[in-house]
Scaffold this motif. Structure first.
Motif: not given
Length: 164
Positions: A29-37
Motif C-alpha cells: 500500500i505504501d509503495a504504491e501510494n494507495f490514497p485510501f484506507e
C-alpha cells in the motif's frame, strides 16, 4: 487497513503469518501510494481447495499457489487517480476501499519454499505481495508487464529485509 483472515485448512507456519501478512500488505500500500484506507481478505486453503477454486474461476483444473480477486477495476495498473469513493468500491460502514480477496494455498507455500531453497516466511511474503500487486491492477501476461511486477516485488521485499 483491515485484514480479514480466514483459515479453511490447518496452518502450521513457524512464523507469525498474520503479522507478516499485515506488514507486507502495508508495504505494498505504501509503495504504491494507495490514497485510501483499505480492506483485504485473505483465505488460507489446502491444495485440494485451491484446485477447486482455480477450476471454478479460471477453468484450470490444477492447484496453484495463490489466487487474486480484485474488487476494483483500474484503467491503468497502479493509477488511483480515477478511484472515487463510489459505493461499489468502498465499505459503506468503514469507508475503506475494498481491494479484494487473496486465496493462498498453505501447502504450496511449504512446497515452494523447499523447492526454491528459502524460508516459508519469504515464500509467504512473496505470494501475498504478488497478490497485492494484482489487487492494484498489475498483471504478468506480457513480458513487459511481468518485468514491472518482478521489479516491484523485488524492491518491496528488499526494503522489508525479506530476502531469499
Amino acid at each position: 487497513m483491515t485484514l480479514i483472515i480466514e483459515e479453511e485448512t490447518e496452518v502450521f507456519f513457524t512464523f507469525d503469518y498474520q503479522t507478516v501478512a499485515e506488514e507486507v500488505i502495508q508495504a505494498a500500500i505504501d509503495a504504491e501510494n494507495f490514497p485510501f484506507e483499505a480492506e483485504i481478505s485473505l483465505l488460507m486453503v489446502s491444495v485440494e481447495e485451491i484446485q477447486e477454486i482455480n477450476c471454478a474461476h479460471r477453468q484450470i483444473d490444477a492447484p496453484t499457489d495463490v489466487l487474486s480477486f480484485p474488487m476494483i477495476d483500474y484503467r491503468i495498473a497502479g493509477d488511483f487517480s480515477n478511484l472515487e469513493q463510489e459505493e461499489d468500491n468502498f465499505n459503506p460502514d468503514t469507508g475503506e476501499a475494498l481491494l479484494g480477496d487473496i486465496v493462498l494455498c498453505t501447502d504450496k507455500v511449504n512446497e515452494q519454499a523447499k523447492s526454491y531453497g528459502h524460508s516459508e516466511k519469504r515464500e509467504f511474503a512473496f505470494l501475498i505481495l504478488h497478490s497485492m500487486l494484482h489487487l492494484f491492477g498489475y498483471d504478468h501476461m506480457t513480458p513487459e508487464d511481468a518485468t514491472v511486477m518482478e521489479r516491484k516485488q523485488e524492491a518491496i521485499l528488499a526494503q522489508m529485509g525479506i530476502l531469499r
